[in-house]
Design a protein around this motif. Structure first.
Motif, short mmCIF file in Angstrom:
data_model
loop_
_atom_site.label_atom_id
_atom_site.label_comp_id
_atom_site.label_asym_id
_atom_site.label_seq_id
_atom_site.Cartn_x
_atom_site.Cartn_y
_atom_site.Cartn_z
N LEU A 75 0.69 -1.14 -0.26
CA LEU A 75 -0.10 0.00 0.21
C LEU A 75 1.01 1.04 -0.13
O LEU A 75 0.21 3.07 -0.59
CB LEU A 75 -1.04 -0.01 1.73
N ALA A 76 1.75 1.06 0.56
CA ALA A 76 2.88 2.70 0.57
C ALA A 76 3.63 2.71 -0.60
O ALA A 76 3.15 3.45 -1.33
CB ALA A 76 3.96 2.37 1.50
N GLY A 77 3.75 1.96 -1.39
CA GLY A 77 4.66 1.77 -2.41
C GLY A 77 3.37 2.09 -3.61
O GLY A 77 3.84 3.38 -4.17
N MET A 78 1.92 1.54 -2.86
CA MET A 78 1.16 2.38 -4.52
C MET A 78 0.63 3.66 -4.33
O MET A 78 0.54 4.17 -5.07
CB MET A 78 -0.11 1.61 -4.37
N PHE A 79 1.27 3.93 -2.94
CA PHE A 79 0.82 6.05 -2.41
C PHE A 79 1.69 6.75 -3.22
O PHE A 79 1.23 7.63 -3.26
CB PHE A 79 0.28 5.87 -1.18
N LEU A 80 2.86 5.67 -2.01
CA LEU A 80 4.10 7.08 -2.92
C LEU A 80 4.79 6.73 -3.92
O LEU A 80 4.82 8.37 -4.15
CB LEU A 80 5.21 6.47 -2.09
N ILE A 81 4.55 5.74 -4.87
CA ILE A 81 4.44 5.83 -6.76
C ILE A 81 3.63 4.96 -7.29
O ILE A 81 3.97 3.93 -7.17
CB ILE A 81 6.23 5.62 -6.07
N ALA A 100 -9.11 3.46 2.33
CA ALA A 100 -10.29 3.89 1.89
C ALA A 100 -9.83 5.07 2.42
O ALA A 100 -10.98 6.39 1.16
CB ALA A 100 -11.28 3.64 3.66
N ASN A 101 -9.44 6.65 2.84
CA ASN A 101 -8.77 7.24 3.01
C ASN A 101 -8.66 8.01 1.73
O ASN A 101 -8.47 9.40 1.09
CB ASN A 101 -8.22 8.18 4.16
N HIS A 102 -8.10 6.88 0.93
CA HIS A 102 -6.95 7.14 -0.07
C HIS A 102 -7.29 6.76 -1.11
O HIS A 102 -7.16 6.75 -2.32
CB HIS A 102 -5.68 7.37 0.16
N ASN A 103 -8.73 6.44 -2.08
CA ASN A 103 -9.38 5.20 -1.92
C ASN A 103 -8.60 4.59 -3.22
O ASN A 103 -8.71 3.94 -4.40
CB ASN A 103 -9.66 6.49 -3.42
N VAL A 120 -8.44 1.33 -1.80
CA VAL A 120 -8.77 -0.42 -1.08
C VAL A 120 -9.35 -1.33 -2.15
O VAL A 120 -8.72 -2.42 -2.31
CB VAL A 120 -10.33 0.21 -0.43
N GLN A 121 -9.70 -0.82 -3.24
CA GLN A 121 -9.66 -1.71 -4.46
C GLN A 121 -8.39 -2.34 -5.08
O GLN A 121 -8.24 -3.40 -5.19
CB GLN A 121 -10.39 -1.00 -5.98
N ASP A 122 -7.68 -0.86 -5.63
CA ASP A 122 -6.40 -2.03 -5.99
C ASP A 122 -6.20 -2.73 -5.27
O ASP A 122 -5.43 -3.38 -5.64
CB ASP A 122 -5.67 -0.22 -6.59
N MET A 123 -5.89 -2.52 -3.66
CA MET A 123 -5.47 -2.89 -2.19
C MET A 123 -5.60 -4.54 -2.87
O MET A 123 -5.08 -5.52 -2.73
CB MET A 123 -5.16 -2.28 -1.34
#
Length: 292
Positions: free
Chosen positions: A70-76, A134-137, A139-142
């Motif tokens: 999740l951190a990788g998906m959010f940061l990069i 959930a706060n960064h939309n 959930v579906q990708d994760m």
């Protein structure tokens, strides 16, 4: 979906051969390596914690990898599988060290209590990851990444799982040392073994394997729990002797679950994570009842 027979291969039907080389062979290799890797990881964790019911499923390891992904998906967001795997590895390594630290502070060493602590630890990590997603939309990708499924494995998308091979080799080479570590800190030090170094090597092997499997195919629960226990019941607790059997039966178990998932509602397919979770959950309950 395509029907491919032996005669198609023998007659050099290039269309069918390309399907085999691009999809069927990569999928089979991924299944074998994932089965071997996760089963061996379960064996390592059981030795390190001196508890037969500890595995990546009951120690928060899978949830830590989920946080890293999740951190990788959010940061990069546009990062490659290798970068996402690096994030998953770092979080898995730190999460495993934290779990070992927590269990090392627990005086009540009941065989059931330690995995319960691990399940609670994993639940906390999963809640944090879900709240953040959930706060960064995301959930579906994760959830799509974490669903254990080999149906999308193609050439060029599975090679990262080969990273787990060095971890498996190191595990085999350190098998006797993991067996000594399983006897406890004081016993290991009395034999002149560097307890902390061996523990860190074990955590490194587990983190590397779990993160690569999750990045490649998603989360597969209970595999690292039931296979080492069943092998131990049949062949004993000599880790040097049982390690090849754990690897072999881990691969066979995952291949059987994959076949079940592909056949049971043919032509559709059940994700292998659901099949392994269902069968593994039943076996886990039987092991608990047998231990009680």
């Amino acid at each position: 979906m395509a029907d491919i027979s032996i005669s198609d291969i023998l007659q050099w039907d290039m269309d069918k051969i390309s399907i085999v080389s691009l999809s069927r062979i990569p999928r089979t290799i991924s299944l074998i390596l994932a089965g071997i890797g996760l089963s061996v990881c379960g064996l390592i964790m059981q030795q390190m914690t001196q508890n037969k019911f500890v595995s990546p499923t009951t120690a928060g390891t899978l949830e830590a990898a989920k946080m890293g992904l999740l951190a990788g998906m959010f940061l990069i967001p546009a990062s490659s599988m290798l970068v996402k795997g690096a994030f998953a590895f770092c979080f898995t390594f730190l999460g495993s060290l934290l779990f070992l630290f927590i269990t090392g502070r627990i005086r009540f060493r009941n065989v059931i209590f330690i995995p319960l602590v691990g399940l609670m630890f994993g639940g906390i990590l999963n809640s944090i990851a879900t709240f953040f997603a959930a706060n960064h939309n995301l959930v579906q990708d994760m959830n799509a990444w974490m669903m254990g499924d080999f149906s999308g494995i193609l050439q060029g998308q599975y090679e990262l799982i080969y990273v787990s091979l060095p971890a498996i080799i190191v595990t085999y080479l350190y098998a006797n040392k993991f067996a000594v570590v399983g006897m406890g800190r004081d016993f290991s030090k009395n034999l002149g073994l560097n307890y902390k170094a061996v523990m860190n090597i074990g955590v490194l092997c587990v983190s590397l394997t779990v993160s690569t499997v999750i990045i490649t195919a998603g989360s597969i629960t209970f595999l690292g729990l039931v296979v080492p226990n069943i092998v131990s019941m049949v062949y004993g607790d000599n880790i040097k002797k049982t390690l090849p059997y754990v690897a072999l039966w881990g691969a066979i178990f995952l291949l059987i679950c994959d076949i079940i998932g592909r056949v049971i509602i043919f032509p559709f397919e059940i994700p292998i994570g659901m099949v392994v979770g269902f069968i593994g959950g039943i076996l886990f309950l039987l092991l608990l009842l047998r231990k009680k």
